[in-house]
Design a protein around this motif. Structure first.
Motif, PDB file in Angstrom:
ATOM      1  N   LEU A  33      16.585 -64.289  30.036  1.00 41.41           N
ATOM      2  CA  LEU A  33      17.324 -64.896  31.136  1.00 41.41           C
ATOM      3  C   LEU A  33      16.455 -65.059  32.378  1.00 41.41           C
ATOM      4  CD1 LEU A  33      20.720 -62.977  30.804  1.00 41.41           C
ATOM      5  CD2 LEU A  33      20.188 -65.285  30.017  1.00 41.41           C
ATOM      6  N   SER A  34      15.451 -64.205  32.514  1.00 45.76           N
ATOM      7  CA  SER A  34      14.543 -64.281  33.658  1.00 45.76           C
ATOM      8  C   SER A  34      13.581 -65.450  33.553  1.00 45.76           C
ATOM      9  CB  SER A  34      13.731 -62.982  33.755  1.00 45.76           C
ATOM     10  OG  SER A  34      12.896 -62.854  32.602  1.00 45.76           O
ATOM     11  N   GLY A  35      13.459 -66.058  32.355  1.00 43.36           N
ATOM     12  CA  GLY A  35      12.481 -67.095  32.115  1.00 43.36           C
ATOM     13  C   GLY A  35      11.244 -66.595  31.399  1.00 43.36           C
ATOM     14  N   ASP A  36      11.045 -65.282  31.334  1.00 43.31           N
ATOM     15  CA  ASP A  36       9.898 -64.706  30.642  1.00 43.31           C
ATOM     16  C   ASP A  36      10.150 -64.663  29.133  1.00 43.31           C
ATOM     17  OD1 ASP A  36       8.162 -63.725  32.956  1.00 43.31           O
ATOM     18  OD2 ASP A  36      10.110 -62.862  33.451  1.00 43.31           O
ATOM     19  N   VAL A  37       9.074 -64.506  28.396  1.00 39.63           N
ATOM     20  CA  VAL A  37       9.160 -64.428  26.940  1.00 39.63           C
ATOM     21  C   VAL A  37       9.252 -62.967  26.516  1.00 39.63           C
ATOM     22  CG1 VAL A  37       7.972 -64.930  24.767  1.00 39.63           C
ATOM     23  CG2 VAL A  37       7.928 -66.593  26.633  1.00 39.63           C
ATOM     24  N   GLY A  38      10.155 -62.681  25.604  1.00 36.09           N
ATOM     25  CA  GLY A  38      10.315 -61.326  25.100  1.00 36.09           C
ATOM     26  C   GLY A  38      10.896 -61.362  23.706  1.00 36.09           C
ATOM     27  N   TYR A  39      11.560 -60.275  23.328  1.00 31.24           N
ATOM     28  CA  TYR A  39      12.125 -60.148  21.986  1.00 31.24           C
ATOM     29  C   TYR A  39      13.592 -59.750  22.097  1.00 31.24           C
ATOM     30  CZ  TYR A  39       7.289 -60.150  20.385  1.00 31.24           C
ATOM     31  OH  TYR A  39       5.978 -60.496  20.143  1.00 31.24           O
ATOM     32  N   VAL A  40      14.409 -60.298  21.201  1.00 28.07           N
ATOM     33  CA  VAL A  40      15.798 -59.882  21.118  1.00 28.07           C
ATOM     34  C   VAL A  40      16.041 -59.310  19.728  1.00 28.07           C
ATOM     35  CG1 VAL A  40      16.635 -62.175  20.424  1.00 28.07           C
ATOM     36  CG2 VAL A  40      18.223 -60.534  21.418  1.00 28.07           C
ATOM     37  N   VAL A  41      16.669 -58.146  19.693  1.00 30.42           N
ATOM     38  CA  VAL A  41      16.985 -57.448  18.444  1.00 30.42           C
ATOM     39  C   VAL A  41      18.417 -57.794  18.079  1.00 30.42           C
ATOM     40  CG1 VAL A  41      17.165 -55.202  17.337  1.00 30.42           C
ATOM     41  CG2 VAL A  41      15.372 -55.616  19.023  1.00 30.42           C
ATOM     42  N   THR A  42      18.612 -58.258  16.853  1.00 31.96           N
ATOM     43  CA  THR A  42      19.911 -58.813  16.494  1.00 31.96           C
ATOM     44  C   THR A  42      20.546 -58.172  15.270  1.00 31.96           C
ATOM     45  OG1 THR A  42      18.773 -60.545  15.250  1.00 31.96           O
ATOM     46  CG2 THR A  42      19.394 -61.055  17.528  1.00 31.96           C
ATOM     47  N   ARG A  43      19.909 -57.158  14.680  1.00 34.35           N
ATOM     48  CA  ARG A  43      20.484 -56.474  13.522  1.00 34.35           C
ATOM     49  C   ARG A  43      20.916 -55.081  13.937  1.00 34.35           C
ATOM     50  NH1 ARG A  43      16.867 -57.591   8.498  1.00 34.35           N
ATOM     51  NH2 ARG A  43      15.644 -55.809   9.240  1.00 34.35           N
ATOM     52  N   ALA A  44      22.021 -54.593  13.409  1.00 37.13           N
ATOM     53  CA  ALA A  44      22.660 -53.374  13.914  1.00 37.13           C
ATOM     54  C   ALA A  44      21.748 -52.155  13.821  1.00 37.13           C
ATOM     55  CB  ALA A  44      23.968 -53.119  13.163  1.00 37.13           C
ATOM     56  N   ALA A  45      21.100 -51.931  12.674  1.00 32.20           N
ATOM     57  CA  ALA A  45      20.285 -50.721  12.513  1.00 32.20           C
ATOM     58  C   ALA A  45      19.126 -50.710  13.505  1.00 32.20           C
ATOM     59  CB  ALA A  45      19.766 -50.631  11.081  1.00 32.20           C
ATOM     60  N   GLU A  46      18.441 -51.827  13.643  1.00 26.61           N
ATOM     61  CA  GLU A  46      17.323 -51.898  14.579  1.00 26.61           C
ATOM     62  C   GLU A  46      17.813 -51.815  16.019  1.00 26.61           C
ATOM     63  OE1 GLU A  46      17.626 -53.750  11.928  1.00 26.61           O
ATOM     64  OE2 GLU A  46      15.796 -53.417  10.754  1.00 26.61           O
ATOM     65  N   ALA A  47      18.975 -52.398  16.286  1.00 25.64           N
ATOM     66  CA  ALA A  47      19.533 -52.322  17.635  1.00 25.64           C
ATOM     67  C   ALA A  47      19.818 -50.877  18.022  1.00 25.64           C
ATOM     68  CB  ALA A  47      20.816 -53.156  17.721  1.00 25.64           C
ATOM     69  N   GLN A  48      20.426 -50.121  17.120  1.00 24.31           N
ATOM     70  CA  GLN A  48      20.697 -48.715  17.398  1.00 24.31           C
ATOM     71  C   GLN A  48      19.404 -47.938  17.623  1.00 24.31           C
ATOM     72  OE1 GLN A  48      23.000 -47.713  13.936  1.00 24.31           O
ATOM     73  NE2 GLN A  48      24.925 -48.441  14.807  1.00 24.31           N
ATOM     74  N   HIS A  49      18.373 -48.278  16.856  1.00 21.14           N
ATOM     75  CA  HIS A  49      17.081 -47.608  17.022  1.00 21.14           C
ATOM     76  C   HIS A  49      16.512 -47.868  18.409  1.00 21.14           C
ATOM     77  CE1 HIS A  49      13.029 -46.171  16.165  1.00 21.14           C
ATOM     78  NE2 HIS A  49      12.578 -47.310  16.659  1.00 21.14           N
ATOM     79  N   VAL A  50      16.488 -49.125  18.829  1.00 21.74           N
ATOM     80  CA  VAL A  50      15.938 -49.476  20.147  1.00 21.74           C
ATOM     81  C   VAL A  50      16.703 -48.771  21.258  1.00 21.74           C
ATOM     82  CG1 VAL A  50      15.682 -51.373  21.810  1.00 21.74           C
ATOM     83  CG2 VAL A  50      14.940 -51.671  19.436  1.00 21.74           C
ATOM     84  N   LEU A  51      18.017 -48.702  21.130  1.00 18.71           N
ATOM     85  CA  LEU A  51      18.838 -48.112  22.180  1.00 18.71           C
ATOM     86  C   LEU A  51      18.682 -46.597  22.276  1.00 18.71           C
ATOM     87  CD1 LEU A  51      22.080 -50.244  21.692  1.00 18.71           C
ATOM     88  CD2 LEU A  51      20.389 -50.456  23.511  1.00 18.71           C
ATOM     89  N   CYS A  52      18.090 -45.985  21.274  1.00 17.99           N
ATOM     90  CA  CYS A  52      17.883 -44.531  21.284  1.00 17.99           C
ATOM     91  C   CYS A  52      16.427 -44.120  21.464  1.00 17.99           C
ATOM     92  CB  CYS A  52      18.404 -43.906  19.981  1.00 17.99           C
ATOM     93  SG  CYS A  52      20.188 -43.909  19.812  1.00 17.99           S
ATOM     94  N   ASP A  53      15.487 -45.017  21.199  1.00 21.60           N
ATOM     95  CA  ASP A  53      14.070 -44.672  21.159  1.00 21.60           C
ATOM     96  C   ASP A  53      13.475 -44.660  22.568  1.00 21.60           C
ATOM     97  OD1 ASP A  53      11.357 -44.406  20.692  1.00 21.60           O
ATOM     98  OD2 ASP A  53      11.324 -45.839  19.035  1.00 21.60           O
ATOM     99  N   PRO A  54      12.915 -43.528  23.019  1.00 23.57           N
ATOM    100  CA  PRO A  54      12.312 -43.481  24.361  1.00 23.57           C
ATOM    101  C   PRO A  54      11.092 -44.371  24.514  1.00 23.57           C
ATOM    102  CG  PRO A  54      11.883 -41.446  23.149  1.00 23.57           C
ATOM    103  CD  PRO A  54      12.872 -42.222  22.350  1.00 23.57           C
ATOM    104  N   ALA A  55      10.598 -44.957  23.405  1.00 27.54           N
ATOM    105  CA  ALA A  55       9.494 -45.917  23.517  1.00 27.54           C
ATOM    106  C   ALA A  55       9.919 -47.192  24.230  1.00 27.54           C
ATOM    107  CB  ALA A  55       8.953 -46.261  22.137  1.00 27.54           C
ATOM    108  N   PHE A  56      11.235 -47.403  24.348  1.00 28.92           N
ATOM    109  CA  PHE A  56      11.761 -48.575  25.044  1.00 28.92           C
ATOM    110  C   PHE A  56      12.404 -48.107  26.350  1.00 28.92           C
ATOM    111  CE2 PHE A  56      11.757 -49.492  20.519  1.00 28.92           C
ATOM    112  CZ  PHE A  56      11.037 -50.673  20.480  1.00 28.92           C
TER     113      PHE A  56
END
Length: 393
Positions: A33-56
């Motif tokens: 939304l900012s105009g920058d390029v990034g990544y969007v996670v769209t599968r449930a298992a990976e989404a849950q991982h990203v939301l819990c992982d302190p690497a993000f």
């Protein structure tokens, strides 16, 4: 950590907008939304991982050289959804102790009274009516202001400030700065007033907890109040309006709730799954090179989770495109997951269940006053919902 650039490599094909990604998958390269390029996670298992992982990291997205956000932090400093542990953990724990299930249960009768009063006014005015104005906006605003101890006469001002702060466009930087300053000043004064004379509101309770050694500064308490106001008003207003629209756009769904009010609770969860008011969550920054479902994510990349897509992952939801009001195993990600799971989820659920139960009970033949495709949608905010919802009965 590599220095984030948010820029495309020369010769790259322009990535799609983040709002155009709907198919569940591990991670897709998109324009944020900012105009920058990034990544969007769209599968449930990976989404849950990203939301819990302190690497993000949530906090790192506001570093000076990080890819631009579509907005700046609210208030004079960061709020809960812009923090990482341990700072986030300490403040969230304090709010969770004060803003718990017992407090929300104690609010239930008052919420029902507010809903009935708003629907009384709508009925007295006669059809047609704008349900956003009549119910969806004033209900969560009244509840969160009551919780925080905001005076009735100040609530319209609060709504204007909150919507200005969270808008993606349509307001000048000066207008946004004035709204931030106004909301900051109000809560500074409110905290000072509650310090001098405690009341039964959440601000008073947090002050008491601070005095008992919870280590919450008054500046942090102001930021917490701002967080609760923004998160307790905008998402619920738009979510309730989206839920009602989804029901009225398919009248058989609304009729099913009228016939069987016991369906209201699971129906709310199903509508949260299928039409989330925040389709894409707050972006995070990858602190190191990682992989998401086999997709390499370089350090410094912006990564966001699409609740809309993850909520339609067939690995988690049988027949994900079907709106099943009786669906019981409904582990949707609309309220997030992990450390940043929405602290007001219980209040939002109570408000939506109460409002929908009252609507189907009192307005058996409620219907859209315009064709579904004529409803105009909010396009200038982090929260997605109808600008107006014309209904008749």
């Amino acid at each position: 950590m590599n220095e984030p650039t948010g820029r495309e490599e020369a010769g790259d094909r322009p990535p799609p907008s983040i709002n155009d990604i709907r198919t569940p998958g591990p991670a897709a390269r998109v324009r944020m939304l900012s105009g920058d390029v990034g990544y969007v996670v769209t599968r449930a298992a990976e989404a849950q991982h990203v939301l819990c992982d302190p690497a993000f990291s949530s906090a790192a997205t506001f570093l000076p050289r990080a890819p631009a956000q579509p907005r700046e932090p609210v208030g004079s400093s960061r709020v809960l959804f812009e923090m990482d542990p341990p700072e986030h953990t300490r403040l969230r724990r304090a709010v969770a102790q004060a803003f718990n299930r017992r407090r929300v249960e104690a609010m239930r009768a008052g919420i029902a009274q507010v809903v009935d009063g708003l629907l009384d006014e709508m009925a007295a005015g006669g059809p047609p009516a704008d349900l956003v104005h009549a119910l969806c906006a004033p209900l969560p605003l009244t509840d969160i202001c009551e919780l925080l101890g905001v005076r009735r006469e100040d609530r319209d001002s609060f709504r204007g400030w909150a919507e200005t702060i969270m808008a993606l466009r349509g307001h000048s930087p000066e207008e946004i700065d004035r709204a931030r300053a106004a909301i900051q000043r109000y809560f500074v004064d409110l905290v000072a007033a509650r310090r001098a004379e405690p009341a039964g509101d959440l601000v008073s309770e947090l002050l008491t907890m601070s005095d008992r050694g919870e280590r919450i500064s008054e500046a942090e308490l102001v930021r917490l109040a701002i967080t609760l106001l923004i998160a307790g008003h905008g998402p619920t207003m738009n979510q309730l309006a989206r839920c009602v629209y989804a029901l009225l756009a398919r009248p058989e769904l609304y009729a099913a709730l009228h016939r069987d009010p016991d369906l209201v609770a699971p129906a709310v969860e199903e509508l949260l799954r299928t039409v989330p008011s925040v389709p894409v969550g707050t972006p995070r920054l990858a602190l190191r090179d990682v992989e998401i479902g086999g997709v390499p994510i370089p350090a410094g990349s912006t990564v966001a989770v699409s609740a809309l897509a993850a909520n339609h992952d067939p690995a988690l939801f049988p027949d994900p495109e079907m709106t099943d009001l009786g669906r019981t195993d409904n582990k949707h990600l609309t309220f997030g997951h992990g450390p940043h799971f929405c602290i007001g989820a219980q209040l939002a659920r109570t408000e939506m269940r109460t409002a929908l139960a009252a609507l189907v009970r009192r307005f058996a033949d409620l219907r859209l006053a315009v064709p579904p495709e004529a409803v105009q949608w909010r396009a200038d905010s982090l929260f997605h919902g109808p600008l107006e919802l014309p209904v008749t009965w």
